[in-house]
Scaffold this motif. Structure first.
Motif, mmCIF file in Angstrom:
data_model
loop_
_atom_site.group_PDB
_atom_site.id
_atom_site.type_symbol
_atom_site.label_atom_id
_atom_site.label_comp_id
_atom_site.label_asym_id
_atom_site.label_seq_id
_atom_site.Cartn_x
_atom_site.Cartn_y
_atom_site.Cartn_z
ATOM 1 N N TYR A 13 0.725 -1.292 -0.125
ATOM 2 C CA TYR A 13 0.044 0.660 0.242
ATOM 3 C C TYR A 13 1.500 1.278 -0.261
ATOM 4 N N GLY A 14 1.677 1.775 -1.661
ATOM 5 C CA GLY A 14 2.257 2.680 -1.158
ATOM 6 C C GLY A 14 3.740 2.347 -0.809
ATOM 7 N N ALA A 15 4.797 3.085 -0.322
ATOM 8 C CA ALA A 15 6.018 2.900 -0.755
ATOM 9 C C ALA A 15 6.506 2.268 1.426
ATOM 10 N N ASN A 16 4.572 2.906 2.377
ATOM 11 C CA ASN A 16 5.117 2.903 3.548
ATOM 12 C C ASN A 16 4.322 1.675 4.131
ATOM 13 N N GLY A 17 3.222 1.178 3.454
ATOM 14 C CA GLY A 17 2.591 0.732 4.584
ATOM 15 C C GLY A 17 2.556 -1.240 3.364
ATOM 16 N N ILE A 18 0.950 -1.747 4.171
ATOM 17 C CA ILE A 18 1.456 -2.943 3.931
ATOM 18 C C ILE A 18 -0.566 -3.554 3.792
ATOM 19 N N TYR A 19 -1.002 -4.199 3.965
ATOM 20 C CA TYR A 19 -2.250 -4.137 3.785
ATOM 21 C C TYR A 19 -2.715 -5.857 3.781
ATOM 22 N N ILE A 20 -3.756 -5.951 4.314
ATOM 23 C CA ILE A 20 -4.175 -7.565 4.323
ATOM 24 C C ILE A 20 -5.841 -7.964 4.240
ATOM 25 N N ASP A 21 -6.245 -8.163 3.267
ATOM 26 C CA ASP A 21 -7.542 -9.205 3.231
ATOM 27 C C ASP A 21 -8.168 -9.851 4.463
ATOM 28 N N VAL A 22 -8.662 -9.621 5.367
ATOM 29 C CA VAL A 22 -8.770 -11.318 6.306
ATOM 30 C C VAL A 22 -10.159 -11.332 5.495
ATOM 31 N N ASP A 23 -10.381 -12.920 5.425
ATOM 32 C CA ASP A 23 -11.988 -14.186 5.215
ATOM 33 C C ASP A 23 -11.782 -14.306 6.001
ATOM 34 N N THR A 24 -13.257 -13.933 6.086
ATOM 35 C CA THR A 24 -14.325 -14.718 7.385
ATOM 36 C C THR A 24 -14.907 -15.705 7.069
ATOM 37 N N THR A 25 -15.648 -15.944 6.386
ATOM 38 C CA THR A 25 -16.206 -17.128 5.450
ATOM 39 C C THR A 25 -17.280 -18.115 6.299
ATOM 40 N N ALA A 26 -16.040 -18.649 6.678
ATOM 41 C CA ALA A 26 -16.165 -19.942 7.582
ATOM 42 C C ALA A 26 -16.576 -19.479 9.284
ATOM 43 N N ALA A 27 -16.919 -18.307 9.788
ATOM 44 C CA ALA A 27 -17.353 -17.795 10.738
ATOM 45 C C ALA A 27 -19.204 -17.667 10.420
ATOM 46 N N ARG A 28 -19.373 -17.810 9.103
ATOM 47 C CA ARG A 28 -21.064 -17.750 8.498
ATOM 48 C C ARG A 28 -21.905 -16.586 9.570
ATOM 49 N N PHE A 29 -20.995 -15.203 9.245
ATOM 50 C CA PHE A 29 -21.918 -14.148 9.300
ATOM 51 C C PHE A 29 -23.192 -14.211 8.640
ATOM 52 N N THR A 30 -23.888 -13.776 9.790
ATOM 53 C CA THR A 30 -25.274 -13.242 8.499
ATOM 54 C C THR A 30 -25.493 -11.386 8.892
ATOM 55 N N GLY A 31 -25.028 -10.610 9.702
ATOM 56 C CA GLY A 31 -24.748 -8.959 9.862
ATOM 57 C C GLY A 31 -23.857 -8.733 9.618
ATOM 58 N N THR A 32 -23.267 -7.563 9.677
ATOM 59 C CA THR A 32 -22.109 -7.106 9.442
ATOM 60 C C THR A 32 -21.008 -6.806 10.873
ATOM 61 N N PRO A 33 -20.312 -8.176 11.256
ATOM 62 C CA PRO A 33 -19.606 -8.398 12.094
ATOM 63 C C PRO A 33 -19.197 -6.783 12.990
ATOM 64 N N VAL A 34 -19.062 -6.974 14.360
ATOM 65 C CA VAL A 34 -18.157 -5.724 14.817
ATOM 66 C C VAL A 34 -16.624 -6.932 15.070
ATOM 67 N N TYR A 35 -15.508 -7.135 14.415
ATOM 68 C CA TYR A 35 -13.859 -7.865 14.770
ATOM 69 C C TYR A 35 -12.987 -6.713 15.492
ATOM 70 N N VAL A 36 -12.700 -7.213 16.436
ATOM 71 C CA VAL A 36 -11.292 -7.689 17.017
ATOM 72 C C VAL A 36 -9.844 -7.573 16.548
ATOM 73 N N THR A 37 -8.842 -6.947 16.262
ATOM 74 C CA THR A 37 -7.958 -7.162 16.197
ATOM 75 C C THR A 37 -6.928 -7.451 16.897
#
Length: 102
Positions: free
Chosen positions: A20-44
């Motif tokens: 993400y630009g020259a000074n950052g990185i990102y990761i997309d975290v897949d939570t499909t296995a959790a089978r959420f049905t709404g929009t969860p609150v995530y703590v990381t």
């Protein structure tokens, strides 16, 4: 009526990080296995197999939240260059807990 759901997981150490630009990185975290049905609150958090995660900013902030994924951006707290190769070298990974109360 749907019931509340709590799930947790982690990404694979050192894998999935993108530039993400020259000074950052990102990761997309897949939570499909959790089978959420709404929009969860995530703590990381960020952990590693090789250290240095203490010098990062951003691992507790989540973006682009859906029932099946979210994104985390990180950078060095001093703003110096950071690449996905660094995350791979140190084996950084994201731990997460999600709470969904649809």
């Amino acid at each position: 009526m749907p019931t509340a759901r709590i799930a947790a997981g982690q990404t694979t150490a050192g894998q999935g990080w993108q530039a993400y630009g020259a000074n950052g990185i990102y990761i997309d975290v897949d939570t499909t296995a959790a089978r959420f049905t709404g929009t969860p609150v995530y703590v990381t958090s960020i952990s590693s197999t090789g250290g240095s995660q203490w010098a990062l900013v951003g691992p507790s902030a989540v973006y682009n939240v859906t029932a099946t994924k979210f994104r985390v951006y990180v950078q060095w707290k001093d703003g110096s260059a950071l690449t996905p190769a660094t995350a791979q070298q140190y084996g950084w990974y994201i731990n997460w807990i999600g709470y969904d109360n649809p």
